[in-house]
Each structure stands twice: as C-alpha cells, then as structure tokens.
Design a protein around this motif. Structure first.
Motif, short mmCIF file in Angstrom:
data_model
loop_
_atom_site.label_atom_id
_atom_site.label_comp_id
_atom_site.label_asym_id
_atom_site.label_seq_id
_atom_site.Cartn_x
_atom_site.Cartn_y
_atom_site.Cartn_z
N LYS A 88 -2.64 0.25 1.91
CA LYS A 88 -3.17 -1.10 2.10
C LYS A 88 -4.20 -1.10 3.22
O LYS A 88 -4.25 -0.21 4.04
N ASP A 103 -2.82 -8.28 4.37
CA ASP A 103 -2.70 -6.95 3.77
C ASP A 103 -3.19 -6.99 2.34
O ASP A 103 -2.64 -7.72 1.50
N TYR A 105 -3.42 -4.71 -0.75
CA TYR A 105 -2.80 -3.48 -1.23
C TYR A 105 -3.70 -2.74 -2.20
O TYR A 105 -4.49 -3.33 -2.93
#
Length: 165
Positions: A88, A103, A105
């Motif tokens: 990520k 985040d 990914y």
C-alpha cells in the motif's frame, strides 16, 4: 505502555489527494498472529523497517509497541510471512487538527482505499472530511492482520468507487 486509539473509514472520493502532505510506500507482512495479538514487519520506501507488536481484541484501542529494525532483517521476516504480504501507499492528510492516513492498496487488495485517524481518547470526535465514507472501525474484515491472513480481496475490493482509487 503505548496505546493506539484509531478510527477507520472507507474513502468515497479522491478529494483528499489535493491535501496530501507526504506519502510512503509500505510492504507489510505478518510474522505471527493470534486472536488478540499480532507481530508484523513493515518496510517503508525500501529504505527502513519497523517491527510492531499489537495486543488486544478491540480494534478501536490496543496496546502497540513499535521498534526500528535493520532492513535486511525485515526483508527476511517478510519472506517468511503468514498469508498475504500487503502492499500500500500511505498518504498523510492534515484536516481539522488531526493527521489522516489514507492507505491506497495495491497487490491483492488493489482498489481498496481506507483512511485512519489516531485520536487521543476513545471519546474524541475529529471533524470528518467530506471525502470520508462509511466508518469501518471494529469491522474485523478491514484489520490488516485479517486481510493478510484471510484472503478477503474479492469481498473488500468489490464495488470500491473508482474516484477513490
């Protein structure tokens, strides 16, 4: 003892992108996991690494211990990971006096975008940015340890708004 108190949300749009103050690529691997604890190694930007131990069943607040470790040790531990090694990019966004970690990914969970905000106590109510979607604090499916040890990629990545990717 260090205590981590955080709330977690899905991201519904890319409005956060213009507010990013820093970004870092993470490789996150779990060395050991149990019902109420985990040991993970995180490699950041292929340059430095940390070992983290988390203890506690609650996903809102847990004990957390984190230590810098040699990169070579982290790479060796990542090669022996339990389950999926998470990939990520973490973007930091400052909003309303808090630092939000967004985040994005890649790899098995490509398309999933989650935001976390660490708070000073369980009763804190940070101002929620307009790009934040559904709160997922306490939903174990979005725990990085669960994502690594159980392949939930089909379930969690289905239906992610394209604007958030």
């Amino acid at each position: 003892m260090a205590k981590e108190i955080e709330r977690k949300f899905l991201v519904k749009s890319d409005g956060w992108r213009s507010e990013v103050s820093s970004s870092s690529d993470f490789l996150q691997a779990y060395v050991a996991s149990g019902d109420d604890r985990s040991v993970r190694v995180r490699i950041m930007d292929d340059k430095r690494a940390k070992l983290t131990i988390k203890i506690g069943r609650e996903l809102l607040a847990r004990d957390e211990f984190e230590y810098e470790i040699p990169l070579a040790d982290a790479e060796e531990m990542a090669n022996a990971a339990v389950g999926i090694v998470l990939e990520k990019t973490r973007h930091e966004v400052r909003h309303g006096g808090y630092t939000w970690e967004v985040d994005v990914y890649d790899g098995a969970y490509k398309g999933l975008v989650v935001a976390e905000v660490e708070i000073e106590d369980e009763g804190a109510l940070p101002d929620i940015p307009d790009w934040i979607g559904e709160e997922i604090t306490g939903d174990r499916r979005y725990s990085n340890m669960v994502m690594a040890t159980e392949d939930l990629s089909g379930e969690l990545c289905h239906g992610v708004p394209s604007a958030a990717r």
